[in-house]
Design a protein around this motif. Structure first.
Motif, short mmCIF file in Angstrom:
data_model
loop_
_atom_site.label_atom_id
_atom_site.label_comp_id
_atom_site.label_asym_id
_atom_site.label_seq_id
_atom_site.Cartn_x
_atom_site.Cartn_y
_atom_site.Cartn_z
N LEU A 114 0.76 -1.18 0.07
CA LEU A 114 0.07 0.07 0.02
C LEU A 114 0.83 1.20 0.08
CD1 LEU A 114 -2.74 1.26 0.02
CD2 LEU A 114 -2.72 0.88 2.40
N GLU A 115 1.98 1.29 0.74
CA GLU A 115 2.83 2.28 0.74
C GLU A 115 3.51 2.63 -0.71
OE1 GLU A 115 1.93 0.68 4.48
OE2 GLU A 115 3.17 -0.22 2.88
N SER A 116 3.69 1.71 -1.26
CA SER A 116 4.36 1.88 -2.56
C SER A 116 3.57 2.29 -3.60
CB SER A 116 5.14 0.52 -3.20
OG SER A 116 5.34 0.80 -4.37
N ILE A 117 2.14 1.85 -3.65
CA ILE A 117 1.22 2.01 -4.64
C ILE A 117 0.62 3.41 -4.33
CG2 ILE A 117 -0.78 1.10 -3.85
CD1 ILE A 117 0.58 0.85 -7.33
N SER A 118 0.47 3.71 -3.14
CA SER A 118 -0.10 5.02 -2.76
C SER A 118 0.43 6.37 -3.23
CB SER A 118 -0.68 5.01 -1.29
OG SER A 118 0.73 5.09 -0.44
N LYS A 119 1.69 6.26 -3.19
CA LYS A 119 2.43 7.43 -4.06
C LYS A 119 2.08 7.77 -5.47
CE LYS A 119 6.12 6.31 -0.67
NZ LYS A 119 7.39 5.71 -0.65
N LYS A 120 1.27 6.85 -6.36
CA LYS A 120 1.04 6.65 -7.31
C LYS A 120 -0.28 7.03 -7.85
CE LYS A 120 5.00 3.38 -8.11
NZ LYS A 120 5.08 1.99 -8.60
N ILE A 121 -1.10 6.93 -6.84
CA ILE A 121 -2.80 7.21 -7.25
C ILE A 121 -2.76 8.80 -7.40
CG2 ILE A 121 -4.82 7.02 -6.16
CD1 ILE A 121 -3.82 4.82 -4.45
N ASN A 122 -3.34 9.11 -8.36
CA ASN A 122 -3.48 10.44 -8.63
C ASN A 122 -4.88 10.80 -9.29
OD1 ASN A 122 -3.57 9.24 -11.19
ND2 ASN A 122 -2.02 10.37 -12.18
N VAL A 123 -5.89 9.92 -8.76
CA VAL A 123 -7.31 10.40 -9.03
C VAL A 123 -7.87 9.86 -7.71
CG1 VAL A 123 -7.01 9.47 -11.57
CG2 VAL A 123 -7.66 7.86 -9.99
N PRO A 124 -9.33 10.49 -7.82
CA PRO A 124 -10.24 10.04 -6.66
C PRO A 124 -10.39 8.78 -6.31
CG PRO A 124 -11.18 11.88 -8.08
CD PRO A 124 -9.84 11.18 -8.81
N THR A 125 -10.40 8.16 -5.27
CA THR A 125 -10.43 6.51 -4.97
C THR A 125 -11.31 6.72 -3.60
OG1 THR A 125 -7.91 6.45 -5.71
CG2 THR A 125 -8.95 4.80 -4.41
N LEU A 126 -12.21 5.64 -3.98
CA LEU A 126 -13.15 5.29 -2.88
C LEU A 126 -12.70 3.90 -2.36
CD1 LEU A 126 -15.58 5.74 -1.03
CD2 LEU A 126 -17.10 4.95 -3.04
N LEU A 127 -12.43 3.72 -1.04
CA LEU A 127 -12.08 2.44 -0.64
C LEU A 127 -13.32 2.00 0.40
CD1 LEU A 127 -9.90 0.38 0.21
CD2 LEU A 127 -9.04 1.90 1.71
N LEU A 128 -13.86 0.93 0.05
CA LEU A 128 -14.84 0.38 0.82
C LEU A 128 -14.63 -1.12 1.33
CD1 LEU A 128 -17.54 1.16 -1.86
CD2 LEU A 128 -17.27 2.31 0.25
N PRO A 129 -13.90 -0.97 2.62
CA PRO A 129 -13.67 -2.32 3.39
C PRO A 129 -14.86 -2.69 3.96
CG PRO A 129 -13.11 -0.42 4.82
CD PRO A 129 -13.53 0.23 3.55
N ALA A 130 -14.89 -4.21 3.92
CA ALA A 130 -15.96 -4.92 4.28
C ALA A 130 -15.71 -5.66 5.39
CB ALA A 130 -16.61 -5.81 3.12
N SER A 131 -16.51 -5.58 6.56
CA SER A 131 -16.17 -6.08 7.87
C SER A 131 -16.64 -7.75 7.76
CB SER A 131 -17.25 -5.82 8.81
OG SER A 131 -18.31 -5.79 8.59
#
Length: 142
Positions: A114-131
């Motif tokens: 996640l640390e590596s890839i998060s630096k490359k995200i350049n668009v709105p991102t919706l993260l929906l974790p599921a319990s």
């Protein structure tokens, strides 16, 4: 798998000229979330956003989680064998990206954190974790 995502976008844009890439977003659940995320950041074509439901975000952490489930000492031999049979195809899919397990190919996992890839995200991102997710635990998305 990522190439197939790119081909799908190309096909939509070719066959539906009224749709632009600024109107499209990647969507994925679990491993599909991983593919969608990497399709956006590694692709030649950037879409308007990313929607991820209970996505696989860190391949090493995921591998270790699955190995922990399979090797739980409290499981009967039948359940442990069943877990192994269930998760083996999943681990093989991860190996496509990493060239093996963390023990065999530790450097293969460094790009898929996640640390590596998060630096490359350049668009709105919706993260929906599921319990309720069992393959990708809720805390992996925090």
């Amino acid at each position: 798998m990522i190439q197939e995502h790119h081909q799908s976008v190309d096909l939509v844009l070719k066959n539906r000229p009224e749709i632009s890439q600024q109107q499209l977003a990647y969507f994925g659940v679990s491993l599909g979330g991983f593919i969608s995320l990497h399709s956006q950041v590694l692709g030649a074509r950037s879409l308007a956003g990313i929607v991820l439901k209970s996505p696989l975000l860190d391949l090493k952490r995921q591998w270790q989680y699955i190995e922990g489930l399979v090797s739980l000492g409290t499981l009967s031999a039948n359940i442990s064998t069943g877990f192994q049979a269930f998760f083996d195809p999943y681990l093989r899919r991860i190996s496509v990206f990493t060239a093996g397990s963390p023990a065999v190919s530790p450097s293969g996992f460094s790009s898929y954190t996640l640390e590596s890839i998060s630096k490359k995200i350049n668009v709105p991102t919706l993260l929906l974790p599921a319990s309720w997710a069992t393959i990708v635990p809720f805390d992996h998305a925090q």
